[in-house]
Design a protein around this motif. Structure first.
Motif, short mmCIF file in Angstrom:
data_model
loop_
_atom_site.label_atom_id
_atom_site.label_comp_id
_atom_site.label_asym_id
_atom_site.label_seq_id
_atom_site.Cartn_x
_atom_site.Cartn_y
_atom_site.Cartn_z
N THR A 24 0.82 -1.21 0.00
CA THR A 24 0.00 0.00 0.00
C THR A 24 0.86 1.26 0.00
OG1 THR A 24 -1.80 -1.14 1.16
CG2 THR A 24 -1.79 1.27 1.25
N LEU A 25 1.92 1.26 0.81
CA LEU A 25 2.83 2.41 0.84
C LEU A 25 3.50 2.61 -0.51
CD1 LEU A 25 4.57 1.91 4.32
CD2 LEU A 25 2.76 3.54 3.73
N GLY A 26 3.96 1.51 -1.11
CA GLY A 26 4.59 1.61 -2.43
C GLY A 26 3.62 2.10 -3.48
N ARG A 46 -8.46 -8.20 -9.29
CA ARG A 46 -9.31 -8.72 -8.23
C ARG A 46 -10.37 -7.69 -7.85
NH1 ARG A 46 -4.30 -10.43 -4.39
NH2 ARG A 46 -3.09 -11.54 -5.99
N LYS A 47 -11.28 -8.11 -7.01
CA LYS A 47 -12.34 -7.20 -6.60
C LYS A 47 -11.84 -6.09 -5.68
CE LYS A 47 -15.28 -10.24 -5.03
NZ LYS A 47 -16.54 -10.75 -4.43
N GLU A 48 -10.66 -6.31 -5.06
CA GLU A 48 -10.11 -5.28 -4.19
C GLU A 48 -9.85 -4.00 -4.98
OE1 GLU A 48 -6.57 -6.72 -2.43
OE2 GLU A 48 -7.52 -8.42 -1.45
N LEU A 108 -2.22 10.13 1.47
CA LEU A 108 -3.20 9.64 2.45
C LEU A 108 -4.47 9.13 1.77
CD1 LEU A 108 -2.86 12.33 5.28
CD2 LEU A 108 -2.00 9.97 5.28
N THR A 109 -4.86 9.79 0.69
CA THR A 109 -6.06 9.35 -0.04
C THR A 109 -5.91 7.92 -0.53
OG1 THR A 109 -6.60 11.60 -0.75
CG2 THR A 109 -7.54 9.79 -2.04
N VAL A 110 -4.77 7.63 -1.19
CA VAL A 110 -4.54 6.28 -1.71
C VAL A 110 -4.49 5.27 -0.57
CG1 VAL A 110 -2.93 4.79 -2.97
CG2 VAL A 110 -3.32 7.15 -3.73
N CYS A 111 -3.74 5.58 0.48
CA CYS A 111 -3.59 4.64 1.60
C CYS A 111 -4.93 4.37 2.30
CB CYS A 111 -2.58 5.18 2.61
SG CYS A 111 -0.87 5.16 2.03
N ILE A 112 -5.67 5.44 2.59
CA ILE A 112 -6.94 5.28 3.31
C ILE A 112 -7.96 4.50 2.49
CG2 ILE A 112 -8.93 6.54 4.23
CD1 ILE A 112 -6.96 8.71 5.12
N ILE A 113 -8.06 4.83 1.20
CA ILE A 113 -9.01 4.12 0.34
C ILE A 113 -8.65 2.65 0.25
CG2 ILE A 113 -9.77 3.84 -2.06
CD1 ILE A 113 -9.67 6.88 -2.30
N ARG A 114 -7.39 2.36 0.08
CA ARG A 114 -6.94 0.96 -0.01
C ARG A 114 -7.20 0.21 1.29
NH1 ARG A 114 -6.11 -3.52 -2.08
NH2 ARG A 114 -4.10 -4.52 -2.15
N LEU A 115 -6.87 0.81 2.41
CA LEU A 115 -7.06 0.16 3.70
C LEU A 115 -8.54 -0.07 4.01
CD1 LEU A 115 -4.38 2.11 5.78
CD2 LEU A 115 -4.25 -0.27 5.03
N ALA A 175 -10.99 -0.22 1.85
CA ALA A 175 -11.57 -1.16 0.89
C ALA A 175 -11.32 -2.60 1.31
CB ALA A 175 -10.99 -0.90 -0.50
N VAL A 176 -10.11 -2.87 1.80
CA VAL A 176 -9.78 -4.23 2.22
C VAL A 176 -10.47 -4.57 3.54
CG1 VAL A 176 -7.91 -5.73 2.99
CG2 VAL A 176 -7.61 -4.29 0.97
N LYS A 177 -10.46 -3.63 4.48
CA LYS A 177 -11.05 -3.90 5.79
C LYS A 177 -12.54 -4.15 5.72
CE LYS A 177 -11.49 -2.04 10.48
NZ LYS A 177 -11.12 -0.96 11.42
N TYR A 178 -13.24 -3.34 4.91
CA TYR A 178 -14.70 -3.45 4.84
C TYR A 178 -15.18 -4.16 3.56
CZ TYR A 178 -14.60 -0.20 8.75
OH TYR A 178 -14.36 0.38 9.96
N HIS A 179 -14.24 -4.78 2.84
CA HIS A 179 -14.57 -5.57 1.64
C HIS A 179 -15.34 -4.73 0.61
CE1 HIS A 179 -13.25 -9.06 3.92
NE2 HIS A 179 -14.07 -8.72 4.89
N ILE A 180 -14.85 -3.52 0.41
CA ILE A 180 -15.45 -2.63 -0.60
C ILE A 180 -14.81 -2.94 -1.95
CG2 ILE A 180 -15.81 -0.23 -1.28
CD1 ILE A 180 -15.44 0.53 1.68
N SER A 181 -15.61 -3.11 -2.96
CA SER A 181 -15.07 -3.43 -4.28
C SER A 181 -15.93 -2.83 -5.36
CB SER A 181 -14.99 -4.95 -4.46
OG SER A 181 -16.28 -5.53 -4.41
N LEU A 182 -15.39 -2.80 -6.56
CA LEU A 182 -16.14 -2.36 -7.73
C LEU A 182 -17.06 -3.49 -8.19
CD1 LEU A 182 -13.28 -0.61 -9.75
CD2 LEU A 182 -15.04 0.49 -8.35
N PRO A 183 -18.15 -3.16 -8.88
CA PRO A 183 -19.03 -4.21 -9.41
C PRO A 183 -18.27 -5.13 -10.36
CG PRO A 183 -20.09 -2.06 -9.54
CD PRO A 183 -18.66 -1.81 -9.18
N THR A 184 -18.60 -6.40 -10.35
CA THR A 184 -17.94 -7.35 -11.25
C THR A 184 -18.77 -7.54 -12.52
OG1 THR A 184 -19.06 -9.19 -10.13
CG2 THR A 184 -16.86 -8.58 -9.35
N LEU A 185 -18.07 -7.90 -13.59
CA LEU A 185 -18.74 -8.19 -14.85
C LEU A 185 -19.45 -9.53 -14.75
CD1 LEU A 185 -15.92 -7.11 -17.34
CD2 LEU A 185 -18.06 -5.88 -16.86
N ARG A 186 -20.56 -9.65 -15.41
CA ARG A 186 -21.33 -10.89 -15.39
C ARG A 186 -21.54 -11.37 -16.83
NH1 ARG A 186 -23.96 -11.71 -10.57
NH2 ARG A 186 -25.57 -12.97 -11.56
#
Length: 216
Positions: A104-106, A155-157, A189-196, A198-209
């Protein structure tokens, strides 16, 4: 002070960000290689790939010599990361999320470096945001391919999208004329917070069907 008024400051800050980002990404790549029991050479190759992969693609697309060819320090930082994993592997093994933290830092650091370098080359901001995303995320794609993993960007992350949002924050703060330090910190901070989050609360973009999914 805007980001265009002090080129020397931008260059210095960009170098510092690339150095720290190289170490962070290399550590994440070598740590994952260690979890798959790669040998020392294999771990180093994975560390180098994730550390310089995205920046190399960016520089080639911008018509520049790849950044790591200007100084051996990037390879030295990767070697240092390998030493940390070798010496501290027992401690790192207890920290299951160590690789995720450094990844995430990288991601955040290289996203900023990509934006700054693209703007310094005179490209518009929309190109800078794309190049920031490539710089931040494509090293991870190369790492996952080498480790025979599904690339994290697919991935959905939320991964690359965090870079895009971080780039938009960078653009907004720059447009408002805020200082370079404030702009960089806000984007980081925006990138780090969004990434953290998203993973903690399982937030993801909609998947293709596909059609089969619809039938089910």
């Amino acid at each position: 002070m805007t980001i265009h008024q002090d080129p020397e400051l931008v260059m210095t800050l960009q170098s510092v960000i690339e150095f720290i980002g190289t170490f962070a990404f290399a550590l994440s790549g070598i740590r994952l290689a260690a979890s798959k029991h790669y040998d020392w050479l294999g771990g180093f190759v994975c560390g180098v790939a994730v550390a310089i992969g995205g920046g190399t693609i960016r520089d080639v697309m911008l018509g520049l010599n790849p950044f790591w060819m200007s100084s051996p320090i990037y390879l030295l930082f990767t070697f240092l990361a390998q030493l940390v994993v070798i010496v501290c592997h027992h401690y790192l093994k207890r920290l299951d999320n160590t690789w995720f933290l450094f990844d995430t830092l990288g991601l955040a650091l290289f996203n900023i470096a990509g934006i700054q370098k693209t703007l310094d080359c005179g490209f518009p901001f929309w190109v800078a945001i794309i190049m920031g995303c490539i710089t931040g995320s494509f090293g991870g794609v190369i790492r996952d391919v080498l480790l025979n993993e599904e690339p994290v960007i697919f991935r959905k992350e939320i991964y690359a999208m965090a870079c895009v949002l971080g780039g938009l924050v960078y653009w907004a703060f720059s447009y408002l004329g805020l200082s370079l330090y404030v702009t960089v910190i806000a984007s980081f901070l925006t990138v780090c917070i969004i990434r953290l989050l998203a993973v903690k609360y399982h937030i993801s973009l909609p998947t293709l069907r596909d059609e089969e999914d619809k039938k089910e």
